[in-house]
Design a protein around this motif. Structure first.
Motif, PDB file in Angstrom:
ATOM      1  N   VAL A 164       0.814  -1.215   0.000  1.00 50.42           N
ATOM      2  CA  VAL A 164       0.000   0.000   0.000  1.00 50.42           C
ATOM      3  C   VAL A 164       0.848   1.265   0.000  1.00 50.42           C
ATOM      4  CG1 VAL A 164      -2.007  -1.077   1.091  1.00 50.42           C
ATOM      5  CG2 VAL A 164      -0.241  -0.062   2.525  1.00 50.42           C
ATOM      6  N   ALA A 165       2.096   1.148   0.493  1.00 45.76           N
ATOM      7  CA  ALA A 165       2.981   2.316   0.493  1.00 45.76           C
ATOM      8  C   ALA A 165       4.409   1.831   0.620  1.00 45.76           C
ATOM      9  CB  ALA A 165       2.642   3.253   1.646  1.00 45.76           C
ATOM     10  N   ALA A 166       5.379   2.706   0.289  1.00 44.83           N
ATOM     11  CA  ALA A 166       6.788   2.317   0.444  1.00 44.83           C
ATOM     12  C   ALA A 166       7.594   3.566   0.680  1.00 44.83           C
ATOM     13  CB  ALA A 166       7.284   1.595  -0.800  1.00 44.83           C
ATOM     14  N   ARG A 167       8.698   3.405   1.422  1.00 46.67           N
ATOM     15  CA  ARG A 167       9.552   4.560   1.681  1.00 46.67           C
ATOM     16  C   ARG A 167      10.980   4.084   1.857  1.00 46.67           C
ATOM     17  NH1 ARG A 167       9.264   8.598   6.863  1.00 46.67           N
ATOM     18  NH2 ARG A 167      10.814  10.072   6.084  1.00 46.67           N
ATOM     19  N   LEU A 168      11.941   4.950   1.456  1.00 50.51           N
ATOM     20  CA  LEU A 168      13.353   4.598   1.614  1.00 50.51           C
ATOM     21  C   LEU A 168      13.848   5.032   2.986  1.00 50.51           C
ATOM     22  CD1 LEU A 168      14.651   5.825  -1.851  1.00 50.51           C
ATOM     23  CD2 LEU A 168      14.181   3.476  -1.162  1.00 50.51           C
ATOM     24  N   GLY A 169      14.695   4.240   3.606  1.00 55.07           N
ATOM     25  CA  GLY A 169      15.364   4.642   4.845  1.00 55.07           C
ATOM     26  C   GLY A 169      14.585   4.403   6.116  1.00 55.07           C
ATOM     27  N   SER A 170      13.263   4.686   6.112  1.00 55.10           N
ATOM     28  CA  SER A 170      12.467   4.452   7.317  1.00 55.10           C
ATOM     29  C   SER A 170      11.036   4.092   6.894  1.00 55.10           C
ATOM     30  CB  SER A 170      12.475   5.700   8.202  1.00 55.10           C
ATOM     31  OG  SER A 170      11.992   6.784   7.459  1.00 55.10           O
ATOM     32  N   PRO A 171      10.226   3.558   7.829  1.00 51.27           N
ATOM     33  CA  PRO A 171       8.858   3.158   7.472  1.00 51.27           C
ATOM     34  C   PRO A 171       8.021   4.360   7.033  1.00 51.27           C
ATOM     35  CG  PRO A 171       9.514   2.205   9.589  1.00 51.27           C
ATOM     36  CD  PRO A 171      10.571   3.198   9.221  1.00 51.27           C
ATOM     37  N   PRO A 172       7.000   4.134   6.195  1.00 51.37           N
ATOM     38  CA  PRO A 172       6.134   5.233   5.754  1.00 51.37           C
ATOM     39  C   PRO A 172       5.568   5.996   6.945  1.00 51.37           C
ATOM     40  CG  PRO A 172       5.654   3.249   4.520  1.00 51.37           C
ATOM     41  CD  PRO A 172       6.638   2.872   5.577  1.00 51.37           C
ATOM     42  N   GLU A 173       5.413   7.333   6.783  1.00 53.41           N
ATOM     43  CA  GLU A 173       5.040   8.180   7.920  1.00 53.41           C
ATOM     44  C   GLU A 173       3.633   7.923   8.431  1.00 53.41           C
ATOM     45  OE1 GLU A 173       5.946  11.950   6.319  1.00 53.41           O
ATOM     46  OE2 GLU A 173       7.978  11.984   7.135  1.00 53.41           O
ATOM     47  N   ALA A 174       2.678   7.724   7.535  1.00 51.90           N
ATOM     48  CA  ALA A 174       1.282   7.561   7.947  1.00 51.90           C
ATOM     49  C   ALA A 174       1.154   6.426   8.957  1.00 51.90           C
ATOM     50  CB  ALA A 174       0.424   7.261   6.721  1.00 51.90           C
ATOM     51  N   ALA A 175       0.195   6.566   9.895  1.00 55.81           N
ATOM     52  CA  ALA A 175      -0.001   5.533  10.917  1.00 55.81           C
ATOM     53  C   ALA A 175      -0.433   4.232  10.245  1.00 55.81           C
ATOM     54  CB  ALA A 175      -1.047   5.986  11.921  1.00 55.81           C
ATOM     55  N   LEU A 176      -0.069   3.115  10.860  1.00 52.19           N
ATOM     56  CA  LEU A 176      -0.421   1.807  10.303  1.00 52.19           C
ATOM     57  C   LEU A 176      -1.931   1.624  10.323  1.00 52.19           C
ATOM     58  CD1 LEU A 176       2.241  -0.473  12.016  1.00 52.19           C
ATOM     59  CD2 LEU A 176       1.978  -0.144   9.561  1.00 52.19           C
ATOM     60  N   GLY A 177      -2.507   1.228   9.181  1.00 54.46           N
ATOM     61  CA  GLY A 177      -3.937   0.971   9.122  1.00 54.46           C
ATOM     62  C   GLY A 177      -4.258  -0.389   9.725  1.00 54.46           C
ATOM     63  N   ASP A 178      -5.523  -0.768   9.681  1.00 50.24           N
ATOM     64  CA  ASP A 178      -5.943  -2.032  10.263  1.00 50.24           C
ATOM     65  C   ASP A 178      -5.273  -3.208   9.535  1.00 50.24           C
ATOM     66  OD1 ASP A 178      -7.309  -3.498  12.095  1.00 50.24           O
ATOM     67  OD2 ASP A 178      -9.073  -3.773  10.792  1.00 50.24           O
ATOM     68  N   GLY A 179      -4.539  -4.052  10.281  1.00 52.24           N
ATOM     69  CA  GLY A 179      -3.907  -5.232   9.701  1.00 52.24           C
ATOM     70  C   GLY A 179      -2.671  -4.948   8.878  1.00 52.24           C
TER      71      GLY A 179
END
Lengths: 185, 366
Positions: free
Chosen positions: A96-111
Motif C-alpha cells: 500500500v505504500a513504500a519509503r526509503l530509509g524508514s517506514p512510511p510516515e502515515a499511521a499503520l492501518g488495520d492489519g
C-alpha cells in the motif's frame, strides 16, 4: 600430560563458540517465527540450485517490484526500503505504500505491517528489492515439480514479520496447503 | 622432496667421480639423504586430501536437504562433528600426529560452514552467501590461530577467494555492473597471511599472494590503465629490491625466497592488462618494445639466481612475441610497424644473448 588438557580445552572452547554462534542464528530466526505477525503474499516461480544450501525455488512477490505511485523516487541499489502491506483481495496482502530509509510516515492501518528490504536496482520508474525471503529450499529434486505446479496452481507464502520489519518464510502454500513442512521451533 | 633428493644425489655422484669426496663420505651423505624419507609427505598429503573429501561430503549432504533426517537432527549432527573433529584433532596433535590433526581440523571447519548453510536452508534465508563465507572465514581463522593449524590457514585463503566469488556473483559480474573494487578482499588475504605466521604455513602465504591477482584485476577494471602502469612499475621496482636484498625482505615476508617470482607474475599480469587496452598501431608497438626491454632487464637482474624467474621470462617473451605477431597479421597493420617491433625484439634478444655469453665467459675464466 599437563599440555594435553589445555590444548583439548582450547578445542572444546573453539567448538562451543562455533556451536553457540550457530545456536544464536537459530534462536534469532526461531524467535521471529514465534513472535512475528503472519503475512500472506502471492508468489511467482523458477528453479535453480545453490552450491551449499542445495535446491530451491525462487520466489517473487508483489512487493519485489514496485511500479508507478508505489515506487519511491530516487532509489538506488543498496538503499534500505520499507514496504507497507495490508490485507487485500482473496486473503493475500498487497503493497500500500513504500519509503526509503524508514517506514512510511502515515499511521499503520488495520492489519497493515511494514516489511524491510534492500533495493537491488531501480529503472524506468520501477523499484526492484530483496527481502531475504526470495528462496524456498526443498529436498533434492523436489524443486522441479513445485515449479511445474506453480505455472497453473495458486501458490502463496506465509511470512512471519517482526516489529523491525525483518521477514521470515513460515511456509509455502499450494492451493492453501503447506508444501513440505517440518516444524522448526 | 623426492625431486630435491634426486638432484642432491646427482651432485654427490658428481663430487665422488671428480674425487672431491671419498667413497665413505659419499656413502654417508647418501644414507643421510635417504634417512630424510620422502614417503611421509605423501602420507600427509593423502590424509589431508581424504579430510577434504570428507569435508565436501558433509557440505553436499547438507545441500541435498534429505527429508529422512529431520532438520534439527541434522543440526545436532553437525554440532557433534564440530566438537568431535576439533577435540580429536587437538588430542592427535598432542600425541604428535600432526597430519591426522590437520585433517580433523579441516573436517571441523567444514562442519561449521555446513552449519551456516543448514541454518540458511532451514529458514529459507535467500540473501548473503558472501556473508556466510565471511563468518566461516573468521571462525576458521580463529581455529587456525588457536590450533596453530597450517592446513586451516591455507583454508582461510580459499574462503577469502570464495567470499570474493560469492560477492561477485551476487552483483552479477566482476567485470561489468559492479566495477567498484571491494577492499575487504585484500584485508582478508592479509589476515590469512598474518595467521600463517603463527601456523608456519608457507603454502598459505604463496596462495594468498596468488589470490591477490583477483583483486588486481578488479582494481584494473575500476581504475583502468593508470592502475596497470602503477602495478607494473611497483612490482618491477620491488622485484629489483627483492633480488638485491633477499635476506632482510625474506625475513619479513617469510616465503623461502619466493617473493621475486610473485612480483614478476604481477608484472606480467600488469603487462597483459596494458595489452588489453593498447593492442593496435603505434601503441602496441611502443608497449611491446617497452615490455621486451623490461623482460631483458629482469633477466639480467634476476635470471642468474632463480630458475623460476628465467622460466617466467622466457614464457612471457614468447607470449609477447606471439601476441604481437597475431595482432599484426590479424589487423593487417602497416608492415613498417611490424618490422619496427620485430627489429626491436630481435635487437633486445641479441643484446641478452651477448650479455650472457660475456658473463659466462668471465665466469669460465675465473
Amino acid at each position: 600430560m599437563t599440555k594435553l588438557p589445555r590444548f583439548v580445552l582450547v578445542a572444546v572452547a573453539i567448538s562451543l563458540l562455533q556451536i553457540a554462534f550457530i545456536g544464536w542464528m537459530v534462536a534469532g530466526r526461531a524467535a521471529l517465527l514465534r513472535d512475528g505477525t503472519d503475512v500472506t503474499l502471492a508468489v511467482e516461480p523458477i528453479d535453480p540450485r545453490d552450491l551449499l544450501r542445495g535446491d530451491y525455488v525462487v520466489l517473487s512477490y508483489p512487493i519485489s517490484q514496485l511500479r508507478g505511485d508505489l515506487a519511491p523516487r530516487g532509489a538506488s541499489g543498496g538503499d534500505t526500503i520499507y514496504v507497507r502491506v495490508g490485507p487485500g483481495e482473496n486473503g493475500t496482502f498487497q503493497p500500500v505504500a513504500a519509503r526509503l530509509g524508514s517506514p512510511p510516515e502515515a499511521a499503520l492501518g488495520d492489519g497493515e505491517i511494514d516489511i524491510r528490504g534492500t533495493v537491488r536496482r531501480s529503472e524506468f520508474g520501477s523499484v526492484h528489492s530483496n527481502f531475504g525471503i526470495e528462496r524456498f529450499y526443498v529436498p533434492e529434486g523436489a524443486g522441479r515439480g513445485i515449479e511445474e505446479d506453480m505455472r497453473q496452481d495458486r501458490f502463496e507464502v506465509v511470512l512471519a514479520v517482526g516489529k523491525d520489519g525483518s521477514a521470515q518464510i513460515r511456509s509455502l502454500l499450494h492451493e492453501g496447503r503447506p508444501v513440505y513442512s517440518d516444524p522448526i521451533f | 622432496m623426492l625431486l630435491r633428493q634426486r638432484v642432491v644425489q646427482r651432485e654427490i655422484d658428481h663430487w665422488q667421480d671428480n674425487g672431491l669426496i671419498d667413497r665413505s663420505t659419499a656413502d654417508r651423505l647418501r644414507s643421510d639423504l635417504e634417512g630424510r624419507g620422502g614417503n611421509v609427505r605423501v602420507v600427509e598429503t593423502l590424509v589431508v586430501m581424504s579430510a577434504m573429501l570428507f569435508a565436501a561430503a558433509i557440505l553436499i549432504f547438507v545441500a541435498a536437504n534429505w527429508e529422512a533426517i529431520p532438520r534439527l537432527a541434522r543440526c545436532a549432527m553437525l554440532a557433534i562433528v564440530i566438537l568431535a573433529a576439533n577435540i580429536g584433532g587437538a588430542s592427535q596433535m598432542v600425541r604428535g600426529n600432526r597430519h591426522v590433526a590437520e585433517g580433523l581440523w579441516i573436517v571441523g571447519a567444514a562442519g561449521f560452514g555446513a552449519s551456516i548453510a543448514l541454518v540458511g536452508q532451514m529458514y529459507h534465508l535467500s540473501g548473503d552467501a558472501a556473508g556466510a563465507f565471511l563468518i566461516w572465514y573468521v571462525a576458521t581463522a580463529a581455529s587456525a590461530l588457536a590450533f596453530s593449524s597450517r592446513a586451516l590457514s591455507a583454508v582461510c585463503v580459499g574462503l577469502a577467494v570464495s567470499w570474493l566469488a560469492a560477492e561477485a556473483s551476487q552483483t552479477f559480474s566482476i567485470f561489468s555492473t559492479y566495477a567498484k573494487a571491494n577492499h575487504l578482499y585484500p584485508l582478508l588475504l592479509v589476515g590469512a597471511y598474518l595467521v600463517s605466521f603463527r601456523t608456519g604455513s608457507v603454502l598459505a602465504r604463496h596462495a594468498a599472494l596468488v589470490a591477490l591477482v583477483f583483486y588486481f584485476i578488479w582494481l584494473f577494471d575500476d581504475w583502468g590503465v593508470l592502475f596497470a602502469v602503477g602495478l607494473l612499475i611497483v612490482s618491477i621496482g620491488l622485484f629489483v629490491v627483492a633480488i638485491r636484498m633477499p635476506d632482510p625482505l625474506d625475513r619479513i615476508v617469510r616465503l623461502n625466497g619466493g617473493l621475486p617470482v610473485h612480483l614478476l607474475l604481477y608484472a606480467i599480469l600488469a603487462a597483459a592488462m596494458l595489452h588489453s587496452e593498447w593492442y593496435e598501431g603505434v601503441e602496441l608497438a611502443a608497449l611491446a618494445a617497452v615490455l621486451l626491454a623490461l623482460l631483458v632487464g629482469v633477466l639480467l637482474v634476476g635470471g642468474r639466481e632463480s630458475r623460476a624467474v628465467r622460466g617466467l621470462v622466457y614464457t612471457a617473451f614468447a607470449a609477447e612475441l606471439s601476441f604481437v605477431y597475431v595482432k599484426m597479421v590479424g589487423s593487417m597493420l602497416s608492415t613498417a610497424g611490424f618490422l619496427l617491433v620485430a627489429a626491436l625484439a630481435f635487437a633486445a634478444f641479441a643484446f641478452v644473448v651477448s650479455r650472457f655469453e660475456r658473463r659466462f665467459a668471465v665466469e669460465a675464466a675465473t
